[in-house]
Enzyme design. Structure first.
Site, PDB file in Angstrom:
ATOM      1  N   GLU A 188     -34.303  13.706 -21.436  1.00  0.00           N
ATOM      2  CA  GLU A 188     -33.305  14.266 -20.511  1.00  0.00           C
ATOM      3  C   GLU A 188     -33.835  14.004 -19.105  1.00  0.00           C
ATOM      4  O   GLU A 188     -34.778  14.661 -18.657  1.00  0.00           O
ATOM      5  CB  GLU A 188     -33.137  15.775 -20.736  1.00  0.00           C
ATOM      6  CG  GLU A 188     -32.516  16.153 -22.058  1.00  0.00           C
ATOM      7  CD  GLU A 188     -31.089  15.667 -22.235  1.00  0.00           C
ATOM      8  OE1 GLU A 188     -30.463  15.237 -21.244  1.00  0.00           O
ATOM      9  OE2 GLU A 188     -30.616  15.698 -23.385  1.00  0.00           O
TER      10      GLU A 188
ATOM     11  N   CYS B 271     -31.094  19.470 -13.247  1.00  0.00           N
ATOM     12  CA  CYS B 271     -30.799  18.066 -13.547  1.00  0.00           C
ATOM     13  C   CYS B 271     -29.298  17.812 -13.470  1.00  0.00           C
ATOM     14  O   CYS B 271     -28.878  16.783 -12.957  1.00  0.00           O
ATOM     15  CB  CYS B 271     -31.393  17.640 -14.885  1.00  0.00           C
ATOM     16  SG  CYS B 271     -30.919  18.660 -16.266  1.00  0.00           S
TER      17      CYS B 271
HETATM   18  P1  NDP Z   1     -42.408  14.115 -14.044  1.00  0.00           P
HETATM   19  O1  NDP Z   1     -41.092  13.735 -14.526  1.00  0.00           O
HETATM   20  O2  NDP Z   1     -43.314  13.028 -13.594  1.00  0.00           O
HETATM   21  O3  NDP Z   1     -43.128  14.904 -15.222  1.00  0.00           O
HETATM   22  C1  NDP Z   1     -44.407  15.408 -15.097  1.00  0.00           C
HETATM   23  C2  NDP Z   1     -44.823  15.863 -16.470  1.00  0.00           C
HETATM   24  O4  NDP Z   1     -44.854  14.748 -17.358  1.00  0.00           O
HETATM   25  C3  NDP Z   1     -46.209  16.466 -16.470  1.00  0.00           C
HETATM   26  O5  NDP Z   1     -46.237  17.504 -17.432  1.00  0.00           O
HETATM   27  C4  NDP Z   1     -47.077  15.300 -16.919  1.00  0.00           C
HETATM   28  O6  NDP Z   1     -48.219  15.724 -17.607  1.00  0.00           O
HETATM   29  C5  NDP Z   1     -46.158  14.562 -17.867  1.00  0.00           C
HETATM   30  N1  NDP Z   1     -46.415  13.121 -17.907  1.00  0.00           N
HETATM   31  C6  NDP Z   1     -46.624  12.294 -16.859  1.00  0.00           C
HETATM   32  N2  NDP Z   1     -46.809  11.023 -17.302  1.00  0.00           N
HETATM   33  C7  NDP Z   1     -46.695  11.069 -18.653  1.00  0.00           C
HETATM   34  C8  NDP Z   1     -46.755  10.085 -19.678  1.00  0.00           C
HETATM   35  N3  NDP Z   1     -46.963   8.807 -19.404  1.00  0.00           N
HETATM   36  N4  NDP Z   1     -46.591  10.486 -20.946  1.00  0.00           N
HETATM   37  C9  NDP Z   1     -46.354  11.780 -21.229  1.00  0.00           C
HETATM   38  N5  NDP Z   1     -46.296  12.755 -20.305  1.00  0.00           N
HETATM   39  C10 NDP Z   1     -46.454  12.397 -19.031  1.00  0.00           C
HETATM   40  O7  NDP Z   1     -42.187  15.279 -13.027  1.00  0.00           O
HETATM   41  P2  NDP Z   1     -42.654  15.672 -11.594  1.00  0.00           P
HETATM   42  O8  NDP Z   1     -42.916  17.113 -11.657  1.00  0.00           O
HETATM   43  O9  NDP Z   1     -43.738  14.775 -11.082  1.00  0.00           O
HETATM   44  O10 NDP Z   1     -41.310  15.404 -10.777  1.00  0.00           O
HETATM   45  C11 NDP Z   1     -40.926  14.100 -10.389  1.00  0.00           C
HETATM   46  C12 NDP Z   1     -39.430  14.071 -10.144  1.00  0.00           C
HETATM   47  O11 NDP Z   1     -38.735  14.325 -11.351  1.00  0.00           O
HETATM   48  C13 NDP Z   1     -38.926  15.123  -9.190  1.00  0.00           C
HETATM   49  O12 NDP Z   1     -39.024  14.698  -7.869  1.00  0.00           O
HETATM   50  C14 NDP Z   1     -37.497  15.330  -9.631  1.00  0.00           C
HETATM   51  O13 NDP Z   1     -36.661  14.447  -8.912  1.00  0.00           O
HETATM   52  C15 NDP Z   1     -37.498  14.947 -11.090  1.00  0.00           C
HETATM   53  N6  NDP Z   1     -37.385  16.093 -11.992  1.00  0.00           N
HETATM   54  C16 NDP Z   1     -36.334  16.127 -12.849  1.00  0.00           C
HETATM   55  C17 NDP Z   1     -36.160  17.185 -13.708  1.00  0.00           C
HETATM   56  C18 NDP Z   1     -35.004  17.258 -14.643  1.00  0.00           C
HETATM   57  O14 NDP Z   1     -34.658  18.344 -15.097  1.00  0.00           O
HETATM   58  N7  NDP Z   1     -34.396  16.130 -15.004  1.00  0.00           N
HETATM   59  C19 NDP Z   1     -37.094  18.318 -13.706  1.00  0.00           C
HETATM   60  C20 NDP Z   1     -38.195  18.176 -12.790  1.00  0.00           C
HETATM   61  C21 NDP Z   1     -38.317  17.087 -11.977  1.00  0.00           C
HETATM   62  P3  NDP Z   1     -49.674  15.333 -17.047  1.00  0.00           P
HETATM   63  O15 NDP Z   1     -49.786  16.009 -15.726  1.00  0.00           O
HETATM   64  O16 NDP Z   1     -50.615  15.849 -18.052  1.00  0.00           O
HETATM   65  O17 NDP Z   1     -49.670  13.845 -16.938  1.00  0.00           O
END
Ligand code: NDP
Length: 469
Positions: free
Chosen positions: A241, A275
């Site tokens: 999602e 989202c």
């Molecule tokens: P991310 O989408 O980058 O997700 C971060 C999470 O994913 C952390 O728990 C991280 O764990 C994990 N992760 C990162 N890389 C991997 C991988 N290769 N495999 C598995 N898990 C991984 O979110 P951010 O918080 O950095 O937000 C970035 C952007 O996403 C925001 O600016 C926003 O625009 C969007 N967003 C969208 C959402 C939605 O509901 N669709 C919700 C939140 C954010 P670890 O730290 O251990 O790597």
């Protein structure tokens, strides 16, 4: 404040490096949390694989009973959980209470679903029964915007289908998830549901593990793509999602006073950090001035502040990364001729505050219109002919949701059928239902959540052919 992980029914502290959880209302440190080591992630998965041997055969009655106890505990501890959500996420306390209530109701709905068994009569006369069996171990990675609600969306369909699951919450908002998993573990056998914490490497270690059958992820498209690319080796399934840039199309026949509060609510829900929020508003020229003025009045009436303050109606952005992203999109839009029509506040507190901001005089080609802002700013674009709005709606790599606002339901349905999105709402937006499949087209996702369609994505089919002796 509990900062332990829960692995195999036991609370354990991580053994890797520490990270801090900040209160977005004032940037104070709420908790220092220790990340899981790769060994601890492996332990959680091994515990889940072991628990699955018996959990897959749990009776429906025992499962229902356990879910009912979990819901009861959540309701009893509602205000404590809501307080944790506001502290770590920033949203006003009333919205956090809503999140807890909605989460409990959602679990009840999932509990009520029945997993079907199909009976097929083969042309040769034999009977074939098709069962939907659990997958095994599911990995879940949840975001920081609705930290309690979205983890419920991930965990309970997987558990209902009799899988075991290991969750990794966002490093920004782990506290309410720790609480939820602690409640779940009061009522489910050890190992069935664990939580691991971390920042930087834990998500990948979890989602790439060969014993994980499926990864469910909510977050950015970039990370979703990375998870998908790493699923190839062990042929894992994924449910993604991801981001969206949902359009709201307002036709000229609307009652502006009636729709304006609902449009505001669906664009700025959770300070725009949703989202499926309405992220770009296209308004017919005949009601454009009236609607923008009404929306500006509603925006300017918001009381922005700490979510725990009872007068607050609008909280901070959840984290500095997102705050910087929103600020730079606003600055860029203004540099390209955009006009801010709402009051801008100067904040003395050190939190990540941005007043709800409306920007007019922008068009496609400006980043604020083309990209997902995921925060409290909404671009408003004027259109003359509906074809312009439909073309704009579909000229994006995203395909999560969209909405049409009109008194003429037939015309709205006709427009809805032309939108390239997984969901279209008519006269509402971001109004998700536990009963309807929800999933993004294009770069907004893969697979579905919610409803029986979403639940069945946590199963695999087994056909049993019965031939008379
Ligand atoms: P991310 O989408 O980058 O997700 C971060 C999470 O994913 C952390 O728990 C991280 O764990 C994990 N992760 C990162 N890389 C991997 C991988 N290769 N495999 C598995 N898990 C991984 O979110 P951010 O918080 O950095 O937000 C970035 C952007 O996403 C925001 O600016 C926003 O625009 C969007 N967003 C969208 C959402 C939605 O509901 N669709 C919700 C939140 C954010 P670890 O730290 O251990 O790597």
């Amino acid at each position: 404040m509990n900062t332990n992980m829960l692995i195999n029914g036991t609370q354990v502290a991580g053994t890797a490096e520490n990270f801090e959880v900040l209160n977005p209302a004032n940037e104070t440190v709420l908790a220092t949390v220790a990340s899981a080591s790769v060994e601890q992630v492996n332990d959680a998965i091994q515990a889940a694989a072991h628990a699955f041997k018996t959990w897959q055969f749990v009776s429906d009655a025992d499962l229902q009973n356990a879910f009912a106890h979990i819901v009861k505990d959540i309701r009893q501890e509602k205000d404590d959980i809501a307080r944790l959500i506001t502290l770590e996420q920033g949203k006003p306390f009333g919205l956090a209470q809503f999140e807890v209530d909605a989460g409990a109701n959602w679990i009840e709905y999932v509990a009520s679903l029945e997993i079907p068994v199909e009976t097929i009569q083969d042309p040769s006369g034999k009977t074939i029964q098709v069962f939907n069996r659990p997958l095994g171990v599911v990995a879940s990675i949840t975001p920081w915007n609705w930290p309690f609600m979205i983890v419920i969306w991930h965990l309970f369909p997987a558990l209902k289908a009799k899988n075991c699951i290991v969750n990794k919450p966002s490093e920004y908002t782990p506290l309410s998830t720790i609480k939820l998993v602690e409640i779940i573990n009061r009522h489910l056998p050890k190992g069935v549901c664990s939580v691991v914490l971390g920042k930087g490497a834990v998500g990948q270690a979890l989602s790439e593990h060969p014993e994980v059958a499926k990864v469910t992820f909510t977050g950015s498209t970039r990370t979703g793509q990375s998870i998908l690319s790493h699923s190839v080796e062990s042929l894992k399934g994924v449910v993604l999602e991801l981001g969206g840039n949902d359009i709201g199309i307002v036709l000229g026949d609307v009652d502006v006073d009636a729709v304006a509060p609902r449009i505001f609510g669906s664009a700025f829900l959770n300070m725009g950090q949703t989202c499926a929020a309405l992220k770009r508003l296209y308004v017919h020229e005949s009601v454009y001035d009236q609607l923008t003025q009404k929306l500006a009045e509603i925006a300017d009436a918001q009381v922005v502040g700490d979510g725990l303050d009872t007068t607050t109606t609008f909280g901070p952005i959840q984290n500095r990364m997102q705050y910087n992203k929103v600020k730079s999109l606003i600055d860029d839009a203004v540099a390209q001729g955009g006009e801010i029509i709402t009051q801008q506040g100067e904040f003395t507190a050190s939190g990540y505050y941005v007043r709800p901001t409306l920007v007019t005089h922008v068009q496609a080609g400006v980043a604020l219109v083309d990209e997902e802002q995921f925060g409290p700013v909404l671009p408003i674009v004027k259109f003359s002919h509906i074809d312009e709005a439909i073309t704009a709606a579909n000229s994006t790599c995203f395909g999560l949701g969209g909405s049409v606002w009109s008194k003429d339901i037939e015309q709205a349905q006709q427009i809805a059928s032309q939108l390239e999105t997984g969901t279209v709402w008519i006269n509402s937006h971001a109004d998700v239902s536990p009963a309807a499949p929800f999933g993004g087209w294009k770069l907004s996702g893969l697979g579905y959540s919610f409803g029986l369609s979403g639940l069945l994505l946590f199963t695999k089919k087994q056909a049993i052919h019965v031939t008379a002796e």
